[in-house]
Enzyme design. Structure first.
Site, PDB file in Angstrom:
ATOM      1  N   SER A  80       0.854  -1.185   0.000  1.00  0.00           N
ATOM      2  CA  SER A  80       0.000   0.000   0.000  1.00  0.00           C
ATOM      3  C   SER A  80       0.889   1.234   0.000  1.00  0.00           C
ATOM      4  CB  SER A  80      -0.894  -0.041   1.255  1.00  0.00           C
ATOM      5  OG  SER A  80      -1.627   1.149   1.388  1.00  0.00           O
TER       6      SER A  80
ATOM      7  N   LYS B  17      -1.100  -0.955  -4.432  1.00  0.00           N
ATOM      8  CA  LYS B  17      -2.278  -0.138  -4.111  1.00  0.00           C
ATOM      9  C   LYS B  17      -1.829   1.291  -3.899  1.00  0.00           C
ATOM     10  CE  LYS B  17      -4.699   0.084   0.252  1.00  0.00           C
ATOM     11  NZ  LYS B  17      -5.434  -0.703   1.265  1.00  0.00           N
TER      12      LYS B  17
ATOM     13  N   LYS C 101      -2.817   5.080  -2.639  1.00  0.00           N
ATOM     14  CA  LYS C 101      -3.779   5.892  -1.904  1.00  0.00           C
ATOM     15  C   LYS C 101      -4.158   7.088  -2.781  1.00  0.00           C
ATOM     16  CE  LYS C 101      -3.921   3.737   2.103  1.00  0.00           C
ATOM     17  NZ  LYS C 101      -5.177   3.210   2.687  1.00  0.00           N
TER      18      LYS C 101
ATOM     19  N   ASP D  93      -7.103   3.202  -3.180  1.00  0.00           N
ATOM     20  CA  ASP D  93      -7.834   3.247  -1.913  1.00  0.00           C
ATOM     21  C   ASP D  93      -8.047   4.707  -1.534  1.00  0.00           C
ATOM     22  OD1 ASP D  93      -8.902   2.940   0.602  1.00  0.00           O
ATOM     23  OD2 ASP D  93      -7.201   1.835   1.447  1.00  0.00           O
TER      24      ASP D  93
ATOM     25  N   GLU E 129     -11.065   0.984  -3.664  1.00  0.00           N
ATOM     26  CA  GLU E 129     -11.402   0.662  -2.275  1.00  0.00           C
ATOM     27  C   GLU E 129     -11.990   1.882  -1.572  1.00  0.00           C
ATOM     28  OE1 GLU E 129      -7.970  -1.056  -0.390  1.00  0.00           O
ATOM     29  OE2 GLU E 129      -8.745  -0.808   1.635  1.00  0.00           O
TER      30      GLU E 129
ATOM     31  N   ASP F  67     -13.865  -1.460   2.704  1.00  0.00           N
ATOM     32  CA  ASP F  67     -12.963  -1.633   3.851  1.00  0.00           C
ATOM     33  C   ASP F  67     -13.719  -1.103   5.073  1.00  0.00           C
ATOM     34  OD1 ASP F  67     -11.045  -1.194   5.851  1.00  0.00           O
ATOM     35  OD2 ASP F  67      -9.535  -0.321   4.559  1.00  0.00           O
TER      36      ASP F  67
ATOM     37  N   LYS G   7     -10.149  -6.922   7.510  1.00  0.00           N
ATOM     38  CA  LYS G   7      -9.158  -6.645   8.555  1.00  0.00           C
ATOM     39  C   LYS G   7      -9.717  -7.225   9.842  1.00  0.00           C
ATOM     40  CE  LYS G   7      -7.567  -2.282   6.587  1.00  0.00           C
ATOM     41  NZ  LYS G   7      -7.516  -0.810   6.758  1.00  0.00           N
TER      42      LYS G   7
ATOM     43  N   GLY H 121      -4.477  -4.360   5.933  1.00  0.00           N
ATOM     44  CA  GLY H 121      -3.436  -4.146   6.942  1.00  0.00           C
ATOM     45  C   GLY H 121      -3.650  -2.852   7.689  1.00  0.00           C
TER      46      GLY H 121
HETATM   47  O1  OSB Z   1      -7.243   1.794   4.419  1.00  0.00           O
HETATM   48  O2  OSB Z   1      -6.215  -0.010   4.133  1.00  0.00           O
HETATM   49  C1  OSB Z   1      -6.305   1.072   4.705  1.00  0.00           C
HETATM   50  C2  OSB Z   1      -3.266   1.633   6.959  1.00  0.00           C
HETATM   51  C3  OSB Z   1      -3.865   2.188   8.062  1.00  0.00           C
HETATM   52  C4  OSB Z   1      -5.218   2.412   8.048  1.00  0.00           C
HETATM   53  C5  OSB Z   1      -5.981   2.079   6.930  1.00  0.00           C
HETATM   54  C6  OSB Z   1      -5.381   1.502   5.822  1.00  0.00           C
HETATM   55  C7  OSB Z   1      -3.997   1.316   5.826  1.00  0.00           C
HETATM   56  C8  OSB Z   1      -3.249   0.797   4.677  1.00  0.00           C
HETATM   57  C9  OSB Z   1      -1.900   0.185   4.950  1.00  0.00           C
HETATM   58  O3  OSB Z   1      -3.616   0.892   3.538  1.00  0.00           O
HETATM   59  C10 OSB Z   1      -1.952  -1.287   4.867  1.00  0.00           C
HETATM   60  C11 OSB Z   1      -0.703  -1.926   5.403  1.00  0.00           C
HETATM   61  O4  OSB Z   1       0.235  -2.102   4.624  1.00  0.00           O
HETATM   62  O5  OSB Z   1      -0.670  -2.281   6.598  1.00  0.00           O
HETATM   63 MG    MG Z   2      -8.428   0.726   3.003  1.00  0.00          MG
END
Ligand code: OSB
Ligand code: MG
Length: 368
Positions: free
Chosen positions: A134, A160, A162, A188, A213, A238, A262, A290
């Site tokens: 990510s 992924k 952001k 995302d 996402e 999510d 998650k 994650g």
């Molecule tokens: O939206 O998936 C998410 C991290 C913290 C809070 C929300 C998200 C995330 C990540 C990181 O996208 C995922 C990771 O590599 O742990």
């Molecule tokens: Mg997410």
């Protein structure tokens, strides 16, 4: 199995680089670790709540308070097994991340006492997994292209990105154009858009994304269903999914065709498995999300992601993508895959000296 006491331990892990999302920028992962001590041995888990209630309503100090004042008092009197924990918490609303941490620590202790791995207990069918990464919002597109380049060289099976208003079509288009059509690419938004952005978001269809996402607010299944009807890119939820019941509702309303699971967000690994089952029965792929976990959470997530319905790479990256020093031995990618832990329980323990070096506070809560 009886609970004799619980240690709540706060640790602070500096991130190797700042992680920026539409919700804010993180430079340090403040985490809450839970160690349960029972008459049959110990168990560890991680509470994935963040320092501030931006991703979800839970936050670290609040989660610690809920564990201390409400969850542990419900567990001290009862005979423990993994299936007994969630029912003991049923009268307490929400606080999934706090509940998940306590349930997982109990699960770890219980499985260790029976010499069984979490992967075997959950029904894992794979020994190693391709995983994704990510990538946060960057100051420049060039910086983003650099990061994507290094991630692909490291062997990640999916990238992924952001996104947020002002950082979407251009960076996504440039990444696609630079790295080609074969890269599995997703985005995302962490709820950064609204109903009035639907036409704009449909322009992402041009980039062959494997999913978008959580573009809209957690409670707005209507907006997600509207977008799903207009867009060829699959919608993944999510933040919206906090239980198997939420998953059923979202699927019935055509609000998503993929679910990010998650365990912390949904109250634990047992509820996570129920969502996997519901999705599987409805033909939806799932993947393991994650929360910038320490090695404790990462180990348990690998066990979950080895279930048969987890057909898309998860946000379970190598330790080096997050931290220089973790509370456990580092997880690494080998041949583009990450090994599922095989040891008893979650299959990993904190490293004593790293744990001490990273700890900022501890609290011992004995059974009454
Ligand atoms: O939206 O998936 C998410 C991290 C913290 C809070 C929300 C998200 C995330 C990540 C990181 O996208 C995922 C990771 O590599 O742990
Ligand atoms: Mg997410």
């Amino acid at each position: 199995m009886r609970l004799e006491g619980v240690e709540l331990r706060r640790v602070a892990l500096p991130l190797v680089s700042p992680f920026r999302t539409s919700l804010g920028t993180q430079t340090v992962r403040d985490a809450l670790l839970v160690r349960v001590v029972t008459d049959e041995g110990e168990g560890w888990a991680e509470c994935v709540a963040e320092d501030e209630p931006t991703y979800c309503p839970e936050y670290l100090e609040g989660a610690a308070d809920v564990i201390r004042r409400f969850l542990l008092p419900a567990l001290f009197p009862i005979e423990l097994d993994p299936a007994a924990v969630a029912p003991a918490f049923q009268h307490l609303r929400a606080h999934q991340m706090a509940k998940s941490a306590v349930e997982t620590a109990v699960l770890d202790a219980w499985l260790r006492a029976r010499d069984m791995s979490l992967a075997a207990y959950l029904g894992a069918v794979r020994r190693s997994l391709p995983v994704g990464v990510s990538i946060g919002i960057k100051d420049t597109v060039d910086e983003l292209l650099d990061t994507v380049d290094r991630s692909l060289a490291d062997g990640y099976a999916r990238v992924k990105l952001k996104i947020e208003p002002g950082w979407d079509l251009e960076p996504v288009g440039r990444v696609r154009e630079t790295f080609g059509a074969d890269v599995m690419l997703t985005v995302d938004a962490n709820t950064a858009y609204g109903l009035s952005d639907i036409v704009h978001l449909t322009r992402l269809d041009a980039y062959g994304l494997a999913m978008i996402e959580q573009p809209f607010a957690p409670g707005d299944l209507y907006a997600h269903a509207r977008l799903a009807a207009r867009m060829s890119t699959p919608i993944c939820l999510d933040e919206s999914i906090t239980s198997a019941r939420d998953a059923v509702a979202a699927i019935r309303q055509d609000a998503c065709s993929i679910i990010n699971i998650k365990p912390g967000r949904v109250g634990g690994y047992l509820e996570a498995r129920r969502i996997h089952d519901v999705a599987h029965a409805n033909g939806l792929p799932v993947w393991c999300g994650g929360m910038l976990e320490t090695g404790l959470g990462r180990a348990a997530n690998l066990a979950l992601a080895a279930l048969p319905g987890f057909t898309l790479p998860g946000d379970i990256s190598a330790t080096a993508r997050y931290y220089e020093r973790d509370v456990t031995a580092p997880f690494t990618l080998s041949g583009g895959e990450m090994a599922v832990p095989t040891g008893a329980g979650i299959g990993i323990e904190p490293d004593r000296s790293s744990l001490e070096a990273l700890t900022t506070a501890t609290e011992w809560i004995p059974a009454p």
